[in-house]
Design an enzyme around this catalytic site. Structure first.
Site, PDB file in Angstrom:
ATOM      1  CB  CYS A   1      -0.867  -0.033   1.218  1.00 51.19           C
ATOM      2  SG  CYS A   1      -2.016  -1.432   1.298  1.00 51.19           S
TER       3      CYS A   1
ATOM      4  CG  HIS B   1      -3.111   3.436   2.270  1.00 50.45           C
ATOM      5  ND1 HIS B   1      -3.655   3.016   0.811  1.00 50.45           N
ATOM      6  CD2 HIS B   1      -3.378   2.162   2.790  1.00 50.45           C
ATOM      7  CE1 HIS B   1      -3.752   1.680   0.863  1.00 50.45           C
ATOM      8  NE2 HIS B   1      -3.764   1.306   1.927  1.00 50.45           N
TER       9      HIS B   1
ATOM     10  CG  ASN C   1      -6.546  -0.789   1.085  1.00 47.51           C
ATOM     11  OD1 ASN C   1      -5.783  -0.482  -0.007  1.00 47.51           O
ATOM     12  ND2 ASN C   1      -5.995  -1.247   2.005  1.00 47.51           N
TER      13      ASN C   1
END
Length: 302
Positions: free
Chosen positions: A89, A229, A259
């Site tokens: 990520c 994020h 996500n």
């Protein structure tokens, strides 16, 4: 497939919708190439002008070649070279930092940074700890030289390999090669210990973001936008609170996309682009499996 409902998911993650790429032979490069094509069209740039393309992903089309190579071929960037970055990520931040160094070196004039993941290919939809979180998506940005003090001004990137046991894909690499047993044991899907990841993500994303502000003498008032994020709404809120940045300055679209791993940060920039002003101070922050984490201070250039 799992014991859950909309209220449970929304209250714990902030996610309401996600996008899933379907269809035969539709890999991550499909989304990445579309994003790059739209960028080139918007800027009226010939793909032959692109010097380099760095692509962040953990779900590349193949083990090799690099998905960056495939995207260059699909968009006609025949003069470009590039490679993939695997930092989960945090991948887009790591790739953006890397690309900025090549620009600052003076040799390259146009570098495309892509963040893309087709997470639906490595998610076990019978696992409630992961199946409610991840989606598919891609975004990209263009880096060019400037002499006015805009762009990537500072960065902090960190890794801690001892954290890999809390968030990783157990099989498929050279340690544990694919076989019928690894497939039967569902070891080619994302494994995550949610509480451990949550704890580390809040602390480390907050620490690097606050340190970035201190290093550059930025107060919360000086920061126009925080781009975190998009892993979990509670993580995002905790990081913003630690930075003392108000919610109206936090880019958030997790409710629509979930996500998307390396895709979250460029998707935020794309969605909020019309609200950005030249000279805006922006902090990007991310945390990913491995563990990896980092922050970037940039000054918006247009």
């Amino acid at each position: 497939m799992v014991d859950t409902n909309d209220e449970w998911i929304t209250s714990r993650t902030g996610i309401k919708e996600r996008r899933i790429l379907k269809g035969k032979d539709q890999g991550a490069s499909v989304m990445a190439a579309e994003a790059v094509k739209k960028l080139l069209e918007k800027r009226k740039i010939d793909p032959l002008e692109i010097d380099m393309l760095i692509l962040a992903t953990v779900t590349g089309d193949y083990v090799f070649p690099a998905t960056a190579n495939i995207v260059c071929d699909k968009v006609g960037a025949k003069n470009a070279w590039g490679y993939d970055v695997n930092a989960a990520c945090s991948g887009f931040i790591f790739a953006l930092v890397t690309g900025s160094q090549f620009i600052q070196g003076g040799r390259y004039k146009k570098i495309v940074i892509v963040g893309v993941d087709k997470m639906s290919t490595i998610i076990d939809y019978a696992d409630r700890t992961t199946s409610i979180i991840f989606g598919d998506g891609a975004g990209c940005v263009l880096l060019e030289p400037n002499t006015e003090g805009y762009g990537v001004l500072d960065h902090l990137c960190r890794v801690d390999g001892s954290g890999r046991k809390h968030l990783y894909e157990k099989a498929g690499g050279s340690v544990k090669q694919p076989d019928t047993n690894t497939v039967d044991m569902k070891e080619h899907y994302v494994y995550q210990e949610g509480q451990q990841v949550f704890k580390f993500a809040v602390k480390e994303m907050s620490d690097v973001s606050v340190e970035m502000m201190k290093r550059n003498n930025l107060s919360a008032d000086d920061v126009a936008w925080l781009v975190p994020h998009q892993a979990n709404k509670r993580i995002i809120s905790a990081v913003a609170d630690r930075m003392e940045v108000s919610e109206d300055k936090v880019m958030m679209n997790i409710e629509k996309y979930g996500n998307t791993t390396a895709g979250t940060l460029p998707l935020c920039l794309w969605e909020y682009e019309k609200k950005l002003k030249k000279g805006d101070n922006i902090i990007l922050s991310a945390f990913g499996g491995g563990f990896t984490w980092g922050a970037i201070y940039l000054k918006w250039a247009y």
